[in-house]
Design a protein around this motif. Sequence first.
Motif, PDB file in Angstrom:
ATOM      1  N   GLY A   1       0.798  -1.218   0.000  1.00 21.51           N
ATOM      2  CA  GLY A   1       0.000   0.000   0.000  1.00 21.51           C
ATOM      3  C   GLY A   1       0.828   1.263   0.000  1.00 21.51           C
ATOM      4  N   ARG A   2       2.100   1.171   0.426  1.00 25.25           N
ATOM      5  CA  ARG A   2       2.971   2.343   0.437  1.00 25.25           C
ATOM      6  C   ARG A   2       3.564   2.644  -0.929  1.00 25.25           C
ATOM      7  N   SER A   3       3.376   1.752  -1.892  1.00 31.57           N
ATOM      8  CA  SER A   3       3.975   1.975  -3.203  1.00 31.57           C
ATOM      9  C   SER A   3       3.291   3.107  -3.955  1.00 31.57           C
ATOM     10  N   THR A   4       1.981   3.221  -3.826  1.00 29.56           N
ATOM     11  CA  THR A   4       1.245   4.279  -4.525  1.00 29.56           C
ATOM     12  C   THR A   4       0.198   4.867  -3.594  1.00 29.56           C
ATOM     13  N   LEU A   5       0.225   6.171  -3.446  1.00 26.73           N
ATOM     14  CA  LEU A   5      -0.775   6.883  -2.648  1.00 26.73           C
ATOM     15  C   LEU A   5      -1.737   7.573  -3.600  1.00 26.73           C
ATOM     16  N   SER A   6      -3.001   7.194  -3.541  1.00 25.89           N
ATOM     17  CA  SER A   6      -4.018   7.755  -4.431  1.00 25.89           C
ATOM     18  C   SER A   6      -4.836   8.813  -3.704  1.00 25.89           C
ATOM     19  N   GLY A   7      -5.582   9.576  -4.492  1.00 31.54           N
ATOM     20  CA  GLY A   7      -6.518  10.542  -3.927  1.00 31.54           C
ATOM     21  C   GLY A   7      -6.057  11.980  -3.953  1.00 31.54           C
ATOM     22  N   LEU A   8      -4.900  12.275  -4.573  1.00 33.55           N
ATOM     23  CA  LEU A   8      -4.402  13.648  -4.555  1.00 33.55           C
ATOM     24  C   LEU A   8      -5.165  14.558  -5.506  1.00 33.55           C
ATOM     25  N   GLY A   9      -6.134  14.002  -6.222  1.00 32.59           N
ATOM     26  CA  GLY A   9      -6.958  14.811  -7.104  1.00 32.59           C
ATOM     27  C   GLY A   9      -8.321  15.123  -6.534  1.00 32.59           C
ATOM     28  N   TYR A  10      -8.565  14.761  -5.260  1.00 35.41           N
ATOM     29  CA  TYR A  10      -9.858  15.097  -4.654  1.00 35.41           C
ATOM     30  C   TYR A  10      -9.808  15.170  -3.131  1.00 35.41           C
ATOM     31  N   ASP A  11      -8.845  14.505  -2.490  1.00 31.56           N
ATOM     32  CA  ASP A  11      -8.819  14.394  -1.033  1.00 31.56           C
ATOM     33  C   ASP A  11      -7.932  15.485  -0.438  1.00 31.56           C
ATOM     34  N   TYR A  12      -8.546  16.396   0.321  1.00 29.71           N
ATOM     35  CA  TYR A  12      -7.799  17.484   0.947  1.00 29.71           C
ATOM     36  C   TYR A  12      -7.146  17.065   2.265  1.00 29.71           C
ATOM     37  N   GLY A  13      -7.417  15.863   2.742  1.00 32.08           N
ATOM     38  CA  GLY A  13      -6.959  15.475   4.068  1.00 32.08           C
ATOM     39  C   GLY A  13      -5.788  14.526   4.097  1.00 32.08           C
ATOM     40  N   ILE A  14      -4.970  14.480   3.061  1.00 32.52           N
ATOM     41  CA  ILE A  14      -3.830  13.566   3.034  1.00 32.52           C
ATOM     42  C   ILE A  14      -2.684  14.141   3.864  1.00 32.52           C
ATOM     43  N   ASP A  15      -2.095  13.300   4.691  1.00 33.71           N
ATOM     44  CA  ASP A  15      -0.994  13.710   5.552  1.00 33.71           C
ATOM     45  C   ASP A  15       0.257  13.944   4.699  1.00 33.71           C
ATOM     46  N   PRO A  16       0.916  15.102   4.820  1.00 33.64           N
ATOM     47  CA  PRO A  16       2.136  15.359   4.031  1.00 33.64           C
ATOM     48  C   PRO A  16       3.231  14.328   4.269  1.00 33.64           C
ATOM     49  N   GLU A  17       3.355  13.820   5.495  1.00 32.02           N
ATOM     50  CA  GLU A  17       4.383  12.815   5.767  1.00 32.02           C
ATOM     51  C   GLU A  17       4.107  11.524   5.005  1.00 32.02           C
ATOM     52  N   VAL A  18       2.834  11.145   4.929  1.00 28.81           N
ATOM     53  CA  VAL A  18       2.476   9.946   4.167  1.00 28.81           C
ATOM     54  C   VAL A  18       2.751  10.162   2.685  1.00 28.81           C
ATOM     55  N   ALA A  19       2.443  11.360   2.181  1.00 28.58           N
ATOM     56  CA  ALA A  19       2.678  11.654   0.766  1.00 28.58           C
ATOM     57  C   ALA A  19       4.166  11.611   0.434  1.00 28.58           C
ATOM     58  N   GLN A  20       4.996  12.161   1.296  1.00 25.97           N
ATOM     59  CA  GLN A  20       6.429  12.202   1.026  1.00 25.97           C
ATOM     60  C   GLN A  20       7.078  10.827   1.116  1.00 25.97           C
ATOM     61  N   SER A  21       6.513   9.934   1.906  1.00 24.21           N
ATOM     62  CA  SER A  21       7.107   8.607   2.076  1.00 24.21           C
ATOM     63  C   SER A  21       6.631   7.599   1.038  1.00 24.21           C
ATOM     64  N   SER A  22       5.660   7.960   0.206  1.00 23.89           N
ATOM     65  CA  SER A  22       5.127   7.035  -0.798  1.00 23.89           C
ATOM     66  C   SER A  22       6.044   6.992  -2.014  1.00 23.89           C
ATOM     67  N   ALA A  23       6.131   5.812  -2.627  1.00 25.60           N
ATOM     68  CA  ALA A  23       6.976   5.659  -3.811  1.00 25.60           C
ATOM     69  C   ALA A  23       6.402   6.400  -5.007  1.00 25.60           C
ATOM     70  N   ALA A  24       5.085   6.510  -5.085  1.00 24.40           N
ATOM     71  CA  ALA A  24       4.438   7.212  -6.196  1.00 24.40           C
ATOM     72  C   ALA A  24       3.176   7.881  -5.688  1.00 24.40           C
TER      73      ALA A  24
END
Length: 627
Positions: free
Chosen positions: A564-587
Amino acid sequence: MKATPPQRRRGPRLVLLALVLCSLLVPLAFIFDRAPTGYVTTDERRRQEVVFHSFDPVEPIGGGGGGGAVDPVPVKVPVQDAPKKISNGSSGVPPPQHKQIDRPPLAVSVKPKVLPVQRTEPPKAVKGSTQRTIEVSKDIKKQKKDLKPDEVENLKACQLEFGSYCLWSTEHKVIMKDSVVKRLKDQLFVARSYYPSIAKLQGQEALTQEMKQNIQDHERVLSASSVDADLPSFINKKIEQMEHTIAKAKSCTVECHNVVRKLRQILDMTDDEAHFHMKQSAFLYNLGSQTLPKTHHCFSMRLTLEYFKSPSLDSDVYPARKFNTPNHRHYVILSKNVLATSVVINSTVINSKEPANNVFHILTDAQNFYGMKYWFARNSYKKAPIHVVNYEEMILDKLPKFSTRELYLSEEFRVLIRSTERPTEQTRIEYLSLFSHSHFFIPEIFKDLKKVVVLDDDVVVQRDLSFLWKLDMGDKVNGAVEFCGVRLGQMRNLLGKTKYDPKSCAWMSGVNVINLDNWRKHKVTENYLLLLKQVKKKDEVSLREAAFSLSLLSFQNLIYPLDGRSTLSGLGYDYGIDPEVAQSSAALHYNGNMKPWLELGILDYKNYWRRFLTREDRFMDECNVNP
């Protein structure tokens, strides 16, 4: 003896002339509203959020799951009342035709020839990482929004009809200083409800005239004022006069049911007007998200023009064998957007430990083929070979048996999950991105390759993806991140009579590892076409809607779950994504309407995309491209 002058190529000139004529005629057709309703001629994605109804929980019929047949249960989906006519709704923007699509069960009478494969359970680390990501995202969203229960339900109802526009409008809601304006509207509301009854009373002619005058004064002020700062200096006097008039009206003996009826009538008109303006706003939002910005259109046309002015670009720099060697790491991108594709490739090679070993295949349409080809001939990405393919020409020349030539990008859907026990309370909406019709012909186009990684053009790579090529997928076909917020059993009213495992999770496109040998072994394309024949394809919209069920059924028991850490989805609609989670994702996957190259894109996530964007390009400056 004079040298014979080289013959001029007439073919490219004709193509160039056709493109110039299209660029001139298309805006005229759009201005004079000659284009079909809902079709945007400058659209580069033509994606739309399609809403499906499904019900949760689902009990499998006839015993355990295990891929057994699940009979479709008749589902009663609430039908909305037809919108009421609005008397004063005059606007230059037509209200959009938003429809809730209730898909009938697929009448599949032929059993797909997919070999039964043992289901692979994802490792605990995969489940744990996915769960942690979801929990962190929910915590951040809760702290940021802190919405009341009724506000949450209203937001869900809004999303059901208008999709991610509701998320965008909630985030960009402007707090207006209009307390006095609202008080004026309330007074006008009450005065209008009493006026018909007062006008019928004998001996109240003076009060009737006074009330009529105050109503007209309020209407005149409100027509020119939307916030308190717009109000005239004498407004307090007008408010006092209206209060005095309303008090005298309330002291008169009138029939209450007449006042109540008038109040309800005004309330209905107000609701209709508010809903109409909501439709207008949603229409403009969808127009902005589904159309190519004017600057990007200029950029694409300039690249196409320069291609035909540069005859040396006709031949590919790399030999054909470079693109067909299975030893290299082959990436496939379906796109109509030059800048988006360049960001995907640039982010991949920058984070790759062996960039020269990567080979990129871009499948694009005929309109963007020459501009795409010229851009990647001018720009080098760490010497990684880039192969631009005209998908429509490829299908027409080499795969004529496939009737649909048009290139379709990954389809995006929003799914309503509703409880069968308490359908009005326990509801949730999930957003999914799945393969389109065009994805199922990748093995036919790249017959010499054994394994590819399919990247959507709204993806940003942040880590080296070499680990994807080391996966032992066994007999699986599609390596994808599973999305267990939606299971197949919850969508039995959409999947029809085809056998499936009700407990199987849905999956996401974005970054997918495709084992082409296993694909051909399991005849995935043949099974897809077999299922497609059972779907009633009235038009392009119905074909795109069918991608939801067909993608899930075609890869039944053939999904290899990625971390699940390989790709983080939802950056085109979800305003609540944690920046740390986004930075640690492979894509990062910007699925949703708010793409990073649009003005509607979420500002907090745009920087991840912009840092891989090519800068200081002459054509970008001339067309003022600055996403």
